[in-house]
Design an enzyme around this catalytic site. Structure first.
Site, short mmCIF file in Angstrom:
data_model
loop_
_atom_site.label_atom_id
_atom_site.label_comp_id
_atom_site.label_asym_id
_atom_site.label_seq_id
_atom_site.Cartn_x
_atom_site.Cartn_y
_atom_site.Cartn_z
N TYR A 61 3.86 25.91 35.27
CA TYR A 61 4.74 26.19 36.40
C TYR A 61 5.45 24.90 36.83
O TYR A 61 4.83 23.97 37.32
CB TYR A 61 3.96 26.75 37.58
CG TYR A 61 3.32 28.10 37.37
CD1 TYR A 61 3.59 28.87 36.25
CD2 TYR A 61 2.43 28.62 38.30
CE1 TYR A 61 3.01 30.10 36.05
CE2 TYR A 61 1.83 29.86 38.12
CZ TYR A 61 2.12 30.60 36.99
OH TYR A 61 1.53 31.82 36.80
N HIS A 114 -4.11 31.08 29.60
CA HIS A 114 -2.91 31.78 30.06
C HIS A 114 -2.57 32.97 29.17
O HIS A 114 -2.22 34.04 29.67
CB HIS A 114 -1.74 30.79 30.08
CG HIS A 114 -0.72 31.11 31.12
ND1 HIS A 114 -0.01 30.16 31.80
CD2 HIS A 114 -0.26 32.29 31.60
CE1 HIS A 114 0.82 30.73 32.65
NE2 HIS A 114 0.70 32.03 32.54
N SER A 167 1.97 39.98 39.91
CA SER A 167 3.17 40.83 40.08
C SER A 167 2.82 42.15 40.76
O SER A 167 3.22 43.23 40.30
CB SER A 167 3.85 41.08 38.73
OG SER A 167 4.44 39.91 38.24
N PRO A 168 2.06 42.10 41.88
CA PRO A 168 1.67 43.35 42.53
C PRO A 168 2.83 44.09 43.17
O PRO A 168 2.67 45.26 43.54
CB PRO A 168 0.66 42.86 43.60
CG PRO A 168 1.11 41.48 43.93
CD PRO A 168 1.57 40.92 42.60
N LEU A 169 3.98 43.43 43.28
CA LEU A 169 5.17 44.08 43.84
C LEU A 169 6.22 44.33 42.77
O LEU A 169 7.40 44.53 43.06
CB LEU A 169 5.75 43.22 44.98
CG LEU A 169 4.77 42.98 46.13
CD1 LEU A 169 5.40 42.09 47.18
CD2 LEU A 169 4.32 44.31 46.74
N ARG A 199 7.72 42.55 40.53
CA ARG A 199 8.83 41.59 40.48
C ARG A 199 9.95 41.95 41.45
O ARG A 199 11.12 41.79 41.17
CB ARG A 199 9.36 41.47 39.05
CG ARG A 199 8.30 40.92 38.10
CD ARG A 199 8.77 40.82 36.68
NE ARG A 199 7.76 40.15 35.88
CZ ARG A 199 6.67 40.74 35.38
NH1 ARG A 199 6.50 42.03 35.57
NH2 ARG A 199 5.80 40.05 34.69
N GLY A 200 9.54 42.45 42.62
CA GLY A 200 10.50 42.75 43.67
C GLY A 200 10.89 44.20 43.78
O GLY A 200 11.40 44.63 44.82
#
Length: 336
Positions: A63, A131, A210-212, A214-215
């Site tokens: 990151y 990863h 990514s529980p949403l 990715r928006g």
């Protein structure tokens, strides 16, 4: 705010029921021109997370090519004994590149850990993930080297990020795995078939990234949303393609309806659904803004009824989460 701690895996690791993903503080998610990283706001977001009861923070050596680990270490170092730091190794990206290679060789595991410890400015990592699996190296060799780091006191608990059920079992047989990090949300349910049952069979906690979606599940993306040419959602993820985005927004509308009835945001409803999936599931929404963080944490107090859970459970997306799912289901060779 007091958030209860819960066990992640069966080896003694205790974490808050929601984590903070810090990737976007160091790298832009969409266009660098329209939404560049704001490091000062990112630092305040990390500090606010602690105030709200979050003590579980997620980063990786890739990151920002190390910047994110350095930042997290600088902000959280003074309260090291109050937080759980998770980082990852094994994905390699040259500066400026978007593609990755992977390295699971034991010598690389050791070198990557030392580099992460230097950047974090810490003497140990609480949760150390591979990863992605290296298709050239048996998982037993990689996890064996990770286990040596535990024995040396440099790492406390081990994890994998995206792994098949078979890989999980082989890894766990070498050294106990405390957590699997995998994409999991209303829009990413593929792990429910084999991977999540394997986690529960083995006593491995699930950290849901990514529980949403990715928006998508925030309700902020509409048919009129413009994605930059460099936004990896439109270039990489099938659910954002021209053919799939419209049908997926129709499905998000059902989440928006439930949120409106409950006086909540769609993101809070999506996170609340995850909180109802079991105490072994810990969402890790990522944000660089305090206002989004505060909304995400508030989802912990949102109790959904059986009818709402059933309606949300029927919200299935159009398109896979990656164009080639072998990226996340990569198998490693058998141990010689």
């Amino acid at each position: 705010m007091e958030l209860p701690l819960r066990p992640l895996g069966g080896q003694g690791l205790l974490v808050s029921p929601q984590a903070l993903g810090t990737l976007s503080i160091s790298e832009f998610y969409g266009s660098e021109l329209t939404d560049p990283p704001d490091v000062d706001e990112g630092i305040r977001t990390i500090q606010r997370a602690v105030e709200l009861g979050i003590q579980f923070f997620d980063t990786a050596d890739i990151y920002g090519n190390g910047h994110n680990e350095e930042l997290l270490g600088r902000v959280l170092g003074p309260i090291r004994d109050r937080v759980v730091i998770a980082t990852k190794f094994g994905a390699i990206r040259e500066p400026g590149a978007t593609s990755h290679d992977f390295d699971g060789r034991p010598e690389y595991v050791r070198a990557a850990c030392e580099a992460s410890l230097r950047r974090l400015g810490m003497d140990h990592i609480d949760l150390y993930y591979q990863h992605r699996a290296d298709a050239r190296v048996p998982i037993e060799e990689t996890v064996g080297a990770m286990g040596e780091l535990v024995a040396a006191g440099k790492v406390r608990y081990l994890g994998l990020s995206e792994a098949s059920a078979d890989t999980l079992r082989r890894a766990h047989a070498v050294h106990p795995i405390s957590a699997l990090q995998s994409e999991y949300s209303l829009f990413s349910r593929d792990i429910e078939a084999q991977v999540l049952p394997a986690c529960r069979e083995l006593g491995i906690g699930l950290v849901a990234y990514s529980p949403l979606a990715r928006g998508l599940l925030t309700g902020a993306i509409t048919s009129g949303t413009t994605f930059s040419e460099t936004d990896w959602r439109r270039t990489t993820h099938p659910r954002f393609s021209e053919d799939n985005l419209g049908p997926n927004l129709d499905r998000v509308a059902r989440v928006v309806e439930i949120a409106a009835r409950r006086g909540a945001t769609p993101a809070q409803v999506a996170l609340a659904w995850l909180h109802h999936q079991g105490e072994d599931v810990v969402p890790v929404p990522g944000t660089k803004r305090r206002r989004y963080l505060e909304g995400n944490v508030a989802a912990w107090g949102l109790a959904l009824d059986a009818g709402e859970l059933a309606a949300l459970g029927a919200v299935l997306p159009v398109g896979d989460r990656y164009p080639d799912m072998s990226v996340v289901n990569r198998e490693t060779p058998a141990r010689a």
